[in-house]
Scaffold this motif. Structure first.
Motif, PDB file in Angstrom:
ATOM      1  N   GLN A   1       9.060   6.613   9.314  1.00  0.00           N
ATOM      2  CA  GLN A   1       7.647   6.867   9.591  1.00  0.00           C
ATOM      3  C   GLN A   1       7.140   6.137  10.838  1.00  0.00           C
ATOM      4  O   GLN A   1       6.006   6.360  11.267  1.00  0.00           O
ATOM      5  N   ALA A   2       7.978   5.281  11.385  1.00  0.00           N
ATOM      6  CA  ALA A   2       7.517   4.397  12.451  1.00  0.00           C
ATOM      7  C   ALA A   2       7.126   5.118  13.742  1.00  0.00           C
ATOM      8  O   ALA A   2       6.048   4.849  14.296  1.00  0.00           O
ATOM      9  N   PRO A   3       7.951   6.024  14.298  1.00  0.00           N
ATOM     10  CA  PRO A   3       7.566   6.650  15.569  1.00  0.00           C
ATOM     11  C   PRO A   3       6.240   7.394  15.510  1.00  0.00           C
ATOM     12  O   PRO A   3       5.412   7.286  16.426  1.00  0.00           O
ATOM     13  N   ALA A   4       6.000   8.144  14.441  1.00  0.00           N
ATOM     14  CA  ALA A   4       4.752   8.912  14.342  1.00  0.00           C
ATOM     15  C   ALA A   4       3.548   7.981  14.273  1.00  0.00           C
ATOM     16  O   ALA A   4       2.519   8.243  14.929  1.00  0.00           O
TER      17      ALA A   4
ATOM     18  N   ASP B   1      -6.939 -12.329  15.458  1.00  0.00           N
ATOM     19  CA  ASP B   1      -6.916 -11.619  14.185  1.00  0.00           C
ATOM     20  C   ASP B   1      -6.034 -10.383  14.349  1.00  0.00           C
ATOM     21  O   ASP B   1      -5.753  -9.945  15.467  1.00  0.00           O
ATOM     22  N   GLY B   2      -5.616  -9.815  13.239  1.00  0.00           N
ATOM     23  CA  GLY B   2      -4.821  -8.607  13.342  1.00  0.00           C
ATOM     24  C   GLY B   2      -3.981  -8.377  12.114  1.00  0.00           C
ATOM     25  O   GLY B   2      -4.159  -9.026  11.075  1.00  0.00           O
ATOM     26  N   LEU B   3      -3.063  -7.425  12.241  1.00  0.00           N
ATOM     27  CA  LEU B   3      -2.250  -6.988  11.115  1.00  0.00           C
ATOM     28  C   LEU B   3      -0.776  -6.968  11.502  1.00  0.00           C
ATOM     29  O   LEU B   3      -0.432  -6.731  12.671  1.00  0.00           O
ATOM     30  N   GLU B   4       0.073  -7.187  10.498  1.00  0.00           N
ATOM     31  CA  GLU B   4       1.493  -6.900  10.618  1.00  0.00           C
ATOM     32  C   GLU B   4       1.807  -5.881   9.521  1.00  0.00           C
ATOM     33  O   GLU B   4       1.593  -6.153   8.334  1.00  0.00           O
ATOM     34  N   ILE B   5       2.272  -4.719   9.927  1.00  0.00           N
ATOM     35  CA  ILE B   5       2.460  -3.596   9.018  1.00  0.00           C
ATOM     36  C   ILE B   5       3.950  -3.274   8.923  1.00  0.00           C
ATOM     37  O   ILE B   5       4.596  -2.970   9.933  1.00  0.00           O
ATOM     38  N   THR B   6       4.483  -3.349   7.712  1.00  0.00           N
ATOM     39  CA  THR B   6       5.879  -3.009   7.452  1.00  0.00           C
ATOM     40  C   THR B   6       5.902  -1.642   6.775  1.00  0.00           C
ATOM     41  O   THR B   6       5.184  -1.413   5.797  1.00  0.00           O
ATOM     42  N   LEU B   7       6.728  -0.741   7.297  1.00  0.00           N
ATOM     43  CA  LEU B   7       6.753   0.629   6.793  1.00  0.00           C
ATOM     44  C   LEU B   7       8.156   1.200   6.937  1.00  0.00           C
ATOM     45  O   LEU B   7       8.977   0.660   7.694  1.00  0.00           O
TER      46      LEU B   7
ATOM     47  N   ALA C   1       0.876  -1.170   0.000  1.00  0.00           N
ATOM     48  CA  ALA C   1       0.000   0.000   0.000  1.00  0.00           C
ATOM     49  C   ALA C   1       0.910   1.216   0.000  1.00  0.00           C
ATOM     50  O   ALA C   1       1.242   1.773   1.042  1.00  0.00           O
ATOM     51  N   GLY C   2       1.373   1.606  -1.186  1.00  0.00           N
ATOM     52  CA  GLY C   2       2.389   2.640  -1.265  1.00  0.00           C
ATOM     53  C   GLY C   2       3.699   2.107  -0.703  1.00  0.00           C
ATOM     54  O   GLY C   2       4.159   1.028  -1.078  1.00  0.00           O
ATOM     55  N   GLU C   3       4.286   2.853   0.227  1.00  0.00           N
ATOM     56  CA  GLU C   3       5.536   2.427   0.863  1.00  0.00           C
ATOM     57  C   GLU C   3       5.302   1.382   1.956  1.00  0.00           C
ATOM     58  O   GLU C   3       6.255   0.829   2.484  1.00  0.00           O
ATOM     59  N   TRP C   4       4.065   1.166   2.306  1.00  0.00           N
ATOM     60  CA  TRP C   4       3.735   0.219   3.367  1.00  0.00           C
ATOM     61  C   TRP C   4       3.425  -1.153   2.776  1.00  0.00           C
ATOM     62  O   TRP C   4       3.034  -1.275   1.614  1.00  0.00           O
ATOM     63  N   PHE C   5       3.591  -2.167   3.620  1.00  0.00           N
ATOM     64  CA  PHE C   5       3.167  -3.519   3.284  1.00  0.00           C
ATOM     65  C   PHE C   5       2.292  -3.991   4.445  1.00  0.00           C
ATOM     66  O   PHE C   5       2.736  -4.046   5.598  1.00  0.00           O
ATOM     67  N   ILE C   6       1.024  -4.284   4.159  1.00  0.00           N
ATOM     68  CA  ILE C   6       0.054  -4.603   5.206  1.00  0.00           C
ATOM     69  C   ILE C   6      -0.382  -6.056   5.045  1.00  0.00           C
ATOM     70  O   ILE C   6      -0.851  -6.458   3.979  1.00  0.00           O
TER      71      ILE C   6
END
Length: 360
Positions: A202-205, A192-198, A178-183
């Motif tokens: 951008q991580a702290p914000a 259930d849930g998500l693992e989000i790579t970014l 998803a753009g620069e992210w990988f969801i």
């Protein structure tokens, strides 16, 4: 001083108790490990898992190469976004590592364990000869695991409309860019849930956004009790190079068909099967007061002995539970030695809790 994720200073600001984990300074908890565990089961929590190793595999022969290297078959990932869980084996059938594999637009993404990073990369790079394959580690990325029954809906409220739509459409064991992210709709908690790579910058914000929205920051302590309740193996304890997937409750993650696929370790696994698998990984429940810990001896009357590989107090069950490797003939009762005394335990399937439901 160990390696630090991009969130190290933020963890300190949130009051985390930091510990060494595989050479990384990581949060154990932010005040109450048990409360963080319950929060994930009931609602959701966020874990910094940026210590995990992201490896992108490209090249025209990426598929045949990974079909040879992995016990599970990436040919089953027919569409971009599909994912599978697999083991990386040595020639003796021992587990070098367990990892997630995602099919991407440009090839595949592997997410492997932090403690095995160096040996994983060395093993992969030593076996590219003869294949048109590129192996690229991605240390500039951070990873969050947002887990729990309300994780997807809460994250969807904090991201762009396009990313929110992707989150709502993802099926279990899918991951998409998803753009620069990988969801990805994956995890290590039994919920259930998500693992989000970014991008790390951008991580702290984004972590601040998650915590500000009431998603509880959660540490390694809760992650360990959650995965243990879910019957998920921890590398270095429940699985290692001395044991095969056949003795680690991972036989279902071996793709035996097609028979002509000669993956690394296949011959050793077939020989083990032909000789008769001697051990299995089971769950244990201590009905009395006490604590089950790794390396405690398990005794099975008239059969033999085994050993606990992982053990802890289960916040969901309010009992001590464990995973243990025992003789294959073990039935439903055993004993565990705790401080020189033997305590009866119930032997169960090695999955105690999934999606908030007690299974034993």
């Amino acid at each position: 001083m160990g390696q630090r994720t991009p969130l190290y200073d933020l963890h300190l600001a949130l009051g985390a108790k930091m510990v060494d984990f595989g050479g990384w300074d990581m949060p154990l908890h932010y005040g109450s490990q048990v409360e963080e565990h319950h929060q994930v089961r009931r609602d959701c929590g966020v874990f910094d898992v940026s210590h995990m190793t992201v490896i992108d595999i490209g090249g025209t022969q990426a598929t045949p190469w990974l079909r040879w290297l992995l016990a599970n078959d990436v040919a089953s990932l027919a569409e971009v976004g599909k994912a599978l869980y697999s083991t990386l084996l040595n020639e003796q059938g021992g587990v070098i590592d367990d990892l997630l594999v995602y099919r991407t637009d440009s090839g595949y993404r592997l997410v492997a364990n932090a403690a095995t990073r160096d040996k994983d990369l060395a093993w992969l790079r030593a076996r590219v000869s003869g294949f048109e394959v590129q192996v690229q580690e991605r240390p500039e990325l951070a990873i969050f695991a947002v887990q729990g029954p309300h994780a997807r809906e809460k994250v969807a409220e904090l991201v762009s409309a396009a990313r929110a739509a992707l989150i709502r459409e993802l099926e279990p064991f899918e991951g998409l860019a998803a753009g620069e992210w990988f969801i990805a709709r994956t995890g290590y908690t039994g919920e259930d849930g998500l693992e989000i790579t970014l991008p790390a910058a951008q991580a702290p914000a984004f972590f601040n956004d998650l915590v500000g929205a009431g998603i509880a920051p959660s540490g390694l302590g809760a992650r360990d009790t959650l995965r243990l309740e879910a019957g998920m193996n921890l590398y270095g304890q429940d699985i290692d190079e001395a044991h095969s997937p056949l003795t680690s409750n991972l036989a279902r993650n071996i793709a035996w068909e097609p028979a002509e696929r000669d993956f690394v370790g296949r011959q050793a696994l077939e020989a083990e099967q032909a000789a008769g698998v001697q051990l299995k990984l089971v769950g244990l429940v201590l009905e009395e007061r006490g604590v089950l810990r790794a390396h405690q001896v398990v005794r099975i009357a008239q059969i033999g002995e085994g050993e606990i590989t992982s053990g802890s107090f289960s916040p969901t069950l309010s009992k001590a539970i464990a995973l243990a490797r025992v003789p294959v003939a073990t039935a439903d009762r055993a004993e565990v030695e705790i401080r020189g005394k033997w305590y009866p335990v119930r032997v169960v399937k090695p999955t105690f809790v999934r999606h908030g439901k007690i299974l034993i």
